[in-house]
Design an enzyme around this catalytic site. Structure first.
Site, PDB file in Angstrom:
ATOM      1  N   ASN A  79       0.842  -1.212   0.000  1.00  0.00           N
ATOM      2  CA  ASN A  79       0.000   0.000   0.000  1.00  0.00           C
ATOM      3  C   ASN A  79       0.870   1.252   0.000  1.00  0.00           C
ATOM      4  OD1 ASN A  79      -2.613   1.135  -0.019  1.00  0.00           O
ATOM      5  ND2 ASN A  79      -2.451   1.612   2.165  1.00  0.00           N
TER       6      ASN A  79
ATOM      7  N   ASP B 152       7.963  -9.183   3.502  1.00  0.00           N
ATOM      8  CA  ASP B 152       6.717  -9.312   4.256  1.00  0.00           C
ATOM      9  C   ASP B 152       6.986  -9.561   5.731  1.00  0.00           C
ATOM     10  OD1 ASP B 152       4.102 -10.525   5.259  1.00  0.00           O
ATOM     11  OD2 ASP B 152       3.610 -10.003   3.188  1.00  0.00           O
TER      12      ASP B 152
ATOM     13  N   TYR C 168     -11.090  -5.030  11.834  1.00  0.00           N
ATOM     14  CA  TYR C 168      -9.903  -4.175  11.894  1.00  0.00           C
ATOM     15  C   TYR C 168      -9.618  -3.765  13.349  1.00  0.00           C
ATOM     16  CZ  TYR C 168      -7.072   0.057  11.655  1.00  0.00           C
ATOM     17  OH  TYR C 168      -6.098   1.005  11.880  1.00  0.00           O
TER      18      TYR C 168
ATOM     19  N   PRO D   6     -22.200   2.528   7.078  1.00  0.00           N
ATOM     20  CA  PRO D   6     -22.297   1.514   8.137  1.00  0.00           C
ATOM     21  C   PRO D   6     -21.009   1.457   8.957  1.00  0.00           C
ATOM     22  CG  PRO D   6     -22.915   0.590   5.988  1.00  0.00           C
ATOM     23  CD  PRO D   6     -22.383   1.970   5.726  1.00  0.00           C
TER      24      PRO D   6
HETATM   25  P1  NAD Z   1      -0.329   2.739   5.152  1.00  0.00           P
HETATM   26  O1  NAD Z   1      -1.120   1.675   4.464  1.00  0.00           O
HETATM   27  O2  NAD Z   1      -0.004   3.972   4.397  1.00  0.00           O
HETATM   28  O3  NAD Z   1       1.032   2.120   5.721  1.00  0.00           O
HETATM   29  C1  NAD Z   1       1.154   0.772   6.089  1.00  0.00           C
HETATM   30  C2  NAD Z   1       2.425   0.236   5.452  1.00  0.00           C
HETATM   31  O4  NAD Z   1       2.577  -1.139   5.796  1.00  0.00           O
HETATM   32  C3  NAD Z   1       2.401   0.311   3.922  1.00  0.00           C
HETATM   33  O5  NAD Z   1       3.602   0.893   3.473  1.00  0.00           O
HETATM   34  C4  NAD Z   1       2.271  -1.139   3.486  1.00  0.00           C
HETATM   35  O6  NAD Z   1       2.880  -1.369   2.226  1.00  0.00           O
HETATM   36  C5  NAD Z   1       2.961  -1.856   4.633  1.00  0.00           C
HETATM   37  N1  NAD Z   1       2.523  -3.242   4.818  1.00  0.00           N
HETATM   38  C6  NAD Z   1       1.254  -3.719   4.861  1.00  0.00           C
HETATM   39  N2  NAD Z   1       1.260  -5.046   5.052  1.00  0.00           N
HETATM   40  C7  NAD Z   1       2.556  -5.429   5.159  1.00  0.00           C
HETATM   41  C8  NAD Z   1       3.207  -6.681   5.352  1.00  0.00           C
HETATM   42  N3  NAD Z   1       2.501  -7.816   5.491  1.00  0.00           N
HETATM   43  N4  NAD Z   1       4.554  -6.707   5.391  1.00  0.00           N
HETATM   44  C9  NAD Z   1       5.278  -5.574   5.254  1.00  0.00           C
HETATM   45  N5  NAD Z   1       4.711  -4.357   5.058  1.00  0.00           N
HETATM   46  C10 NAD Z   1       3.364  -4.286   5.006  1.00  0.00           C
HETATM   47  O7  NAD Z   1      -1.114   3.091   6.487  1.00  0.00           O
HETATM   48  P2  NAD Z   1      -0.865   4.274   7.515  1.00  0.00           P
HETATM   49  O8  NAD Z   1      -2.017   5.191   7.423  1.00  0.00           O
HETATM   50  O9  NAD Z   1       0.503   4.808   7.392  1.00  0.00           O
HETATM   51  O10 NAD Z   1      -1.025   3.465   8.873  1.00  0.00           O
HETATM   52  C11 NAD Z   1       0.075   2.924   9.571  1.00  0.00           C
HETATM   53  C12 NAD Z   1      -0.427   2.152  10.758  1.00  0.00           C
HETATM   54  O11 NAD Z   1      -1.215   2.994  11.596  1.00  0.00           O
HETATM   55  C13 NAD Z   1      -1.324   0.972  10.389  1.00  0.00           C
HETATM   56  O12 NAD Z   1      -1.003  -0.109  11.235  1.00  0.00           O
HETATM   57  C14 NAD Z   1      -2.736   1.485  10.663  1.00  0.00           C
HETATM   58  O13 NAD Z   1      -3.612   0.450  11.009  1.00  0.00           O
HETATM   59  C15 NAD Z   1      -2.489   2.427  11.828  1.00  0.00           C
HETATM   60  N6  NAD Z   1      -3.481   3.514  11.923  1.00  0.00           N
HETATM   61  C16 NAD Z   1      -3.682   4.351  10.857  1.00  0.00           C
HETATM   62  C17 NAD Z   1      -4.637   5.374  10.955  1.00  0.00           C
HETATM   63  C18 NAD Z   1      -4.895   6.322   9.816  1.00  0.00           C
HETATM   64  O14 NAD Z   1      -5.860   7.071   9.879  1.00  0.00           O
HETATM   65  N7  NAD Z   1      -4.070   6.368   8.770  1.00  0.00           N
HETATM   66  C19 NAD Z   1      -5.369   5.542  12.144  1.00  0.00           C
HETATM   67  C20 NAD Z   1      -5.121   4.672  13.194  1.00  0.00           C
HETATM   68  C21 NAD Z   1      -4.163   3.671  13.094  1.00  0.00           C
HETATM   69  C1  UD1 Z   2     -11.890   5.382   9.485  1.00  0.00           C
HETATM   70  C2  UD1 Z   2     -12.125   4.020  10.025  1.00  0.00           C
HETATM   71  C3  UD1 Z   2     -11.207   3.823  11.210  1.00  0.00           C
HETATM   72  C4  UD1 Z   2      -9.759   3.980  10.774  1.00  0.00           C
HETATM   73  C5  UD1 Z   2      -9.587   5.345  10.115  1.00  0.00           C
HETATM   74  C6  UD1 Z   2      -8.233   5.487   9.526  1.00  0.00           C
HETATM   75  C7  UD1 Z   2     -14.442   3.467   9.476  1.00  0.00           C
HETATM   76  C8  UD1 Z   2     -15.809   3.215  10.015  1.00  0.00           C
HETATM   77  N1  UD1 Z   2     -13.527   3.877  10.373  1.00  0.00           N
HETATM   78  O1  UD1 Z   2     -12.113   6.282  10.542  1.00  0.00           O
HETATM   79  O2  UD1 Z   2     -11.378   2.556  11.764  1.00  0.00           O
HETATM   80  O3  UD1 Z   2      -8.899   3.878  11.884  1.00  0.00           O
HETATM   81  O4  UD1 Z   2     -10.557   5.505   9.067  1.00  0.00           O
HETATM   82  O5  UD1 Z   2      -8.021   4.598   8.487  1.00  0.00           O
HETATM   83  O6  UD1 Z   2     -14.171   3.264   8.305  1.00  0.00           O
HETATM   84  N2  UD1 Z   2     -16.885  10.947   5.791  1.00  0.00           N
HETATM   85  C9  UD1 Z   2     -17.769  11.464   4.874  1.00  0.00           C
HETATM   86  N3  UD1 Z   2     -17.549  11.231   3.540  1.00  0.00           N
HETATM   87  C10 UD1 Z   2     -16.475  10.524   3.083  1.00  0.00           C
HETATM   88  C11 UD1 Z   2     -15.550   9.994   4.031  1.00  0.00           C
HETATM   89  C12 UD1 Z   2     -15.806  10.215   5.376  1.00  0.00           C
HETATM   90  O7  UD1 Z   2     -18.749  12.119   5.244  1.00  0.00           O
HETATM   91  O8  UD1 Z   2     -16.326  10.348   1.875  1.00  0.00           O
HETATM   92  C13 UD1 Z   2     -17.099  11.210   7.228  1.00  0.00           C
HETATM   93  C14 UD1 Z   2     -17.289   9.964   8.064  1.00  0.00           C
HETATM   94  O9  UD1 Z   2     -18.641   9.616   8.133  1.00  0.00           O
HETATM   95  C15 UD1 Z   2     -16.718  10.416   9.418  1.00  0.00           C
HETATM   96  C16 UD1 Z   2     -15.627  11.421   9.040  1.00  0.00           C
HETATM   97  O10 UD1 Z   2     -15.922  11.843   7.716  1.00  0.00           O
HETATM   98  O11 UD1 Z   2     -17.700  11.096  10.158  1.00  0.00           O
HETATM   99  C17 UD1 Z   2     -14.236  10.829   9.061  1.00  0.00           C
HETATM  100  O12 UD1 Z   2     -14.212   9.656   8.264  1.00  0.00           O
HETATM  101  P1  UD1 Z   2     -12.842   8.895   7.927  1.00  0.00           P
HETATM  102  O13 UD1 Z   2     -11.857   9.862   7.426  1.00  0.00           O
HETATM  103  O14 UD1 Z   2     -13.189   7.726   7.060  1.00  0.00           O
HETATM  104  O15 UD1 Z   2     -12.317   8.423   9.341  1.00  0.00           O
HETATM  105  P2  UD1 Z   2     -13.031   7.504  10.460  1.00  0.00           P
HETATM  106  O16 UD1 Z   2     -14.379   7.081  10.066  1.00  0.00           O
HETATM  107  O17 UD1 Z   2     -12.894   8.201  11.753  1.00  0.00           O
END
Ligand code: NAD
Ligand code: UD1
Length: 346
Positions: free
Chosen positions: A36, A59, A154, A299
């Site tokens: 990703n 991986d 998740y 949802p």
């Molecule tokens: P991202 O997808 O941009 O980064 C994840 C990275 O992990 C990617 O570079 C992907 O290629 C790598 N990856 C996935 N599976 C792998 C595997 N099996 N082996 C090696 N590499 C692998 O996501 P992000 O937004 O940077 O999120 C990073 C972490 O934070 C994740 O664990 C995610 O669940 C957590 N997180 C993200 C958010 C958010 O809003 N972005 C919120 C809460 C928690």
């Molecule tokens: C989502 C995930 C959460 C994850 C996070 C980061 C869900 C239910 N939750 O969080 O588990 O940790 O992303 O990957 O998917 N919204 C709109 N229109 C859009 C997109 C979002 O109205 O096209 C609204 C949503 O309803 C929400 C807010 O924007 O109220 C934020 O949404 P989003 O950015 O997807 O984050 P989370 O739902 O908080």
């Protein structure tokens, strides 16, 4: 300063954290399978910092590869002292459709990593957890002692890893921190690295920046009858550079602790914003109008998530400093300079 293994370091949060960690003087080894993300992100991290990092494509679930990374580092006289574990899958709907894959990568991958760490006497780990482990709560702000209620695979996989880390810490030999991120958005202010979702973005902020870049025509606001002041969902958005700085604070805190440690820390601003606050904030910061229509709820969405950020301040000495205007300006700097993310980059 330490030699730190960064899993998932090419991803959105990982790449921004690599910038801050390199600037803090740490030496980094990134493990990423690029499922990703793009290696271009890491090239740009090195350009931005003027420092090099080592990167291995592979991986997390490959125990032989993990063993080799730890053993090679030790043989070279620079053992891995700590790990920041970002790698994982994060799309909620996908986790509902294919839970086994989420348990395999997020939990199985973490197990493989922890086993290799243990075998090589490296027992210091920062883990990417999420505010979504709280599920739907009635009391705000959310503190680290608010009961968790993970309602989809998740969230369940993230909570399972947190529990695994708590159990390890109870053996008295580990220093671990589970960081519960709220909603990270924005980009490095240079616009060189940023969030680059594959396909149609699931999340609000990249959807807005892609509308501004002309890749999408309008935002669908998922519901305006939530029990919130304007009826749209409330989230605690924080700048990804603030989040990156929190990782430097967390790893330094763990490395400085002589005693075993098990921490769970919320990372947010403490100030929730509605969907329409973000839309209007973006319009104000960039001068670009974001067309939208209200559609039915998505949802699994909860009305509100908002962090209590006090523990992060008290324990890590970290607080989010950047504003919504900063998040919008920097996110737009990235998207406007890279309308197709890293894919068209050279
Ligand atoms: P991202 O997808 O941009 O980064 C994840 C990275 O992990 C990617 O570079 C992907 O290629 C790598 N990856 C996935 N599976 C792998 C595997 N099996 N082996 C090696 N590499 C692998 O996501 P992000 O937004 O940077 O999120 C990073 C972490 O934070 C994740 O664990 C995610 O669940 C957590 N997180 C993200 C958010 C958010 O809003 N972005 C919120 C809460 C928690
Ligand atoms: C989502 C995930 C959460 C994850 C996070 C980061 C869900 C239910 N939750 O969080 O588990 O940790 O992303 O990957 O998917 N919204 C709109 N229109 C859009 C997109 C979002 O109205 O096209 C609204 C949503 O309803 C929400 C807010 O924007 O109220 C934020 O949404 P989003 O950015 O997807 O984050 P989370 O739902 O908080």
């Amino acid at each position: 300063m330490a030699h730190v293994l960064i899993t998932g370091g090419a991803g959105f949060i990982g790449s921004h954290s690599c910038v801050v960690l390199l600037e803090n003087g740490h030496d980094l080894l990134v493990l990423d399978n690029f499922s990703n993300s793009s290696p271009v992100a890491l090239k740009r991290v090195q350009e931005l910092t003027g420092r090099s990092l080592e990167c291995v494509k592979g991986d997390l679930r490959d125990p032989a590869l993990l063993q080799k990374l730890f053993a090679d580092a030790k043989a070279a006289g620079a053992p891995i002292e700590a790990v920041i574990h970002f790698a994982g899958l994060k799309a909620v709907a996908e986790s509902v459709a294919d839970p086994l894959r989420y348990w395999d990568v997020n939990v199985g991958g973490s197990c493989a990593l922890l086993a290799s760490m243990d075998a090589h006497d490296c027992r210091t780990l920062v883990f990417s957890s999420t505010s979504t482990v709280y599920g739907e709560s009635e009391t705000f702000p959310l503190t680290e002692t608010t009961p968790t209620n993970p309602i989809h695979p998740y969230a369940q996989t993230k909570r399972a890893v947190e529990q695994m880390l708590t159990a390890l810490a109870q053996t008295g030999t580990w220093r671990v921190a589970s960081l519960r991120y709220f909603n990270p958005v924005g980009a490095h202010p240079s616009g060189r690295i940023g969030e680059d979702p594959l396909g149609i973005p699931n999340n609000l902020f990249p959807f807005i920046t892609q509308i501004a870049a002309g890749r999408m025509d309008k935002l669908r606001v998922f519901g305006n009858e939530y029990p919130t002041p304007d009826g749209t969902g409330i989230r605690d958005y924080l700048h990804v550079m603030d989040l990156a700085e929190a990782h430097a604070a967390a790893i330094n805190h763990l490395l400085q602790s002589d005693a075993p440690l098990s921490l769970t820390v919320n990372l947010g601003t403490g100030k929730g914003l509605s969907v329409l606050d973000v839309v209007h904030g973006f319009e104000k910061a960039t001068g670009i109008t974001i067309p939208y229509e209200v559609v039915k709820r998505r949802p699994g969405d909860v009305p509100k998530l908002e962090a209590c950020p006090k523990k992060a301040a008290n324990v890590l000495g970290w607080r989010a400093k950047r504003s919504l205007a900063d998040m919008c300006r920097d996110g737009w700097a990235w998207q406007s300079a890279n309308p197709h993310g890293y894919r068209k980059a050279s």
